[in-house]
Design a protein around this motif. Structure first.
Motif, PDB file in Angstrom:
ATOM      1  N   GLY A 231      -8.278  52.215  52.373  1.00 42.65           N
ATOM      2  CA  GLY A 231      -7.952  52.890  53.620  1.00 42.65           C
ATOM      3  C   GLY A 231      -7.911  51.939  54.800  1.00 42.65           C
ATOM      4  N   GLY A 232      -7.671  52.497  55.970  1.00 39.98           N
ATOM      5  CA  GLY A 232      -7.618  51.686  57.181  1.00 39.98           C
ATOM      6  C   GLY A 232      -6.225  51.133  57.439  1.00 39.98           C
ATOM      7  N   ASP A 233      -6.060  50.508  58.578  1.00 38.23           N
ATOM      8  CA  ASP A 233      -4.772  49.984  59.011  1.00 38.23           C
ATOM      9  C   ASP A 233      -4.559  48.600  58.398  1.00 38.23           C
ATOM     10  OD1 ASP A 233      -2.454  49.269  60.238  1.00 38.23           O
ATOM     11  OD2 ASP A 233      -3.265  49.196  62.278  1.00 38.23           O
ATOM     12  N   LYS A 234      -3.586  48.486  57.505  1.00 37.10           N
ATOM     13  CA  LYS A 234      -3.297  47.210  56.853  1.00 37.10           C
ATOM     14  C   LYS A 234      -1.972  46.612  57.346  1.00 37.10           C
ATOM     15  CE  LYS A 234      -6.817  47.347  53.896  1.00 37.10           C
ATOM     16  NZ  LYS A 234      -7.314  48.709  53.988  1.00 37.10           N
ATOM     17  N   ALA A 235      -1.473  47.096  58.487  1.00 33.94           N
ATOM     18  CA  ALA A 235      -0.211  46.589  59.038  1.00 33.94           C
ATOM     19  C   ALA A 235      -0.470  45.286  59.784  1.00 33.94           C
ATOM     20  CB  ALA A 235       0.418  47.628  59.958  1.00 33.94           C
ATOM     21  N   TRP A 236      -0.709  44.206  59.032  1.00 35.92           N
ATOM     22  CA  TRP A 236      -1.097  42.933  59.621  1.00 35.92           C
ATOM     23  C   TRP A 236       0.095  42.082  60.038  1.00 35.92           C
ATOM     24  CZ3 TRP A 236      -4.344  42.625  54.660  1.00 35.92           C
ATOM     25  CH2 TRP A 236      -5.531  43.358  54.822  1.00 35.92           C
TER      26      TRP A 236
ATOM     27  N   PRO B 260      -5.771  38.780  58.163  1.00 35.10           N
ATOM     28  CA  PRO B 260      -7.035  38.289  58.723  1.00 35.10           C
ATOM     29  C   PRO B 260      -7.840  37.388  57.800  1.00 35.10           C
ATOM     30  CG  PRO B 260      -7.321  40.516  57.917  1.00 35.10           C
ATOM     31  CD  PRO B 260      -5.856  40.186  57.745  1.00 35.10           C
ATOM     32  N   TYR B 261      -7.377  37.151  56.579  1.00 37.26           N
ATOM     33  CA  TYR B 261      -8.247  36.500  55.611  1.00 37.26           C
ATOM     34  C   TYR B 261      -8.563  35.050  55.949  1.00 37.26           C
ATOM     35  CZ  TYR B 261      -7.702  40.649  52.811  1.00 37.26           C
ATOM     36  OH  TYR B 261      -7.731  41.943  52.380  1.00 37.26           O
ATOM     37  N   ARG B 262      -7.624  34.343  56.533  1.00 34.95           N
ATOM     38  CA  ARG B 262      -7.912  32.956  56.915  1.00 34.95           C
ATOM     39  C   ARG B 262      -9.090  32.897  57.888  1.00 34.95           C
ATOM     40  NH1 ARG B 262      -5.117  27.977  57.278  1.00 34.95           N
ATOM     41  NH2 ARG B 262      -5.723  26.716  59.075  1.00 34.95           N
ATOM     42  N   GLU B 263      -9.062  33.742  58.911  1.00 30.14           N
ATOM     43  CA  GLU B 263     -10.134  33.746  59.895  1.00 30.14           C
ATOM     44  C   GLU B 263     -11.435  34.259  59.284  1.00 30.14           C
ATOM     45  OE1 GLU B 263     -12.345  33.211  63.228  1.00 30.14           O
ATOM     46  OE2 GLU B 263     -10.368  32.420  62.722  1.00 30.14           O
ATOM     47  N   LEU B 264     -11.331  35.264  58.408  1.00 29.39           N
ATOM     48  CA  LEU B 264     -12.536  35.767  57.743  1.00 29.39           C
ATOM     49  C   LEU B 264     -13.175  34.675  56.885  1.00 29.39           C
ATOM     50  CD1 LEU B 264     -11.366  39.348  56.667  1.00 29.39           C
ATOM     51  CD2 LEU B 264     -13.047  38.781  58.435  1.00 29.39           C
ATOM     52  N   GLY B 265     -12.339  33.876  56.223  1.00 25.21           N
ATOM     53  CA  GLY B 265     -12.867  32.774  55.427  1.00 25.21           C
ATOM     54  C   GLY B 265     -13.575  31.742  56.286  1.00 25.21           C
ATOM     55  N   ARG B 266     -13.003  31.436  57.447  1.00 28.75           N
ATOM     56  CA  ARG B 266     -13.647  30.483  58.358  1.00 28.75           C
ATOM     57  C   ARG B 266     -14.999  31.025  58.846  1.00 28.75           C
ATOM     58  NH1 ARG B 266     -10.705  26.272  60.311  1.00 28.75           N
ATOM     59  NH2 ARG B 266      -8.458  26.224  59.870  1.00 28.75           N
TER      60      ARG B 266
END
Length: 244
Positions: free
Chosen positions: A24-29, A34-40
């Motif tokens: 669920g949630g908004d996945k219109a990225w 966001p995964y690069r920033e989440l990884g950092r």
């Protein structure tokens, strides 16, 4: 790879994921997921202390019919230190048919996941405890990802053997495990702070301890898990600690 002047290093990094894009949630990225920033952020926040249960990669996990989560355990032995980190999103159950007693109960140390008596640790053929319903054919929507680490210096072949032996910790803590619906994997690493003393016999002992430690980590991940704080009442798997 080999160091060559003017050639940037090309690291080979093994990886695995817990898939949660269908939660669920908004996945219109658009073109900037966001995964690069989440990884950092994950790398920047790495440290000796971290939350267990509904946290990190285990936040959206479900372990059979219970809330899954992030678990960890460690052990010191004469041969070396062993630690395990796991995110439990298994198809099989981590508890016996009574719904409370962890399959990993024989390996528990100091009541780390409830200290329940072993009376409930029994099951007949086909009695697995609260596992998930079978997903559509071919779907692998369940994954238990783990890492075992030691401070003993290991060759690549020895590290592989440590991972092979540690994999049995999943079988001690989850039933059934490695089903067609699962994508389980165990990584092994070493800080190489001390030499391996005792050859293959010492490696065998470390592997056995790694399996025990991983089993404990699986149980701790579910024991520490709490229901999703933002889930509507009655939605999402129940947490172990909420079942009486």
């Amino acid at each position: 790879l080999a160091d060559r002047p003017g050639v940037p290093p090309s690291p080979v990094v093994p990886a695995a994921i817990l898939f949660d894009l269908a939660n669920g949630g908004d996945k219109a990225w658009g073109e900037d997921p966001p995964y690069r920033e989440l990884g950092r952020r994950a790398c920047a926040g790495a440290g000796p202390d971290f939350d267990l249960g509904t946290a990190g990669a285990g936040y959206g996990a479900a372990a059979g019919g219970l809330k899954g989560g992030t678990g960890s355990a460690s052990l010191l032995s004469a041969d070396g230190a062993v630690g395990a980190l796991v995110c439990v999103n298994s198809w099989g159950s981590v508890t016996a048919p009574d719904g409370r007693t962890f399959w990993a109960a024989p390996f528990e140390i100091d009541g780390e996941f409830g200290g329940l008596p072993l009376d409930g640790l029994r099951a007949g053929p086909g009695q697995w405890g609260p596992s998930k319903a079978p997903p559509p054919a071919g779907a692998r929507q369940n994954t238990t990802i783990a890492c075992v680490a030691t401070d003993v210096a290991l060759t690549p072949a020895q590290a592989r053997r440590l991972a092979v032996m540690a994999q049995d910790g999943l079988a001690r803590a989850i039933r059934p495990v490695h089903a067609p619906f699962d994508g389980d994997v165990v990584f092994a690493l070493s800080t190489a702070r001390r030499p391996l003393v005792g050859g293959d016999a010492a490696l065998a002992r470390l592997g056995a301890l790694a399996a025990d430690t991983l089993a404990r980590a699986v149980a701790r991940g579910v024991f520490e898990a709490t229901a999703w704080p933002d889930a509507p009442p009655g939605e999402g798997p129940p947490a172990w600690r909420d079942r009486r």
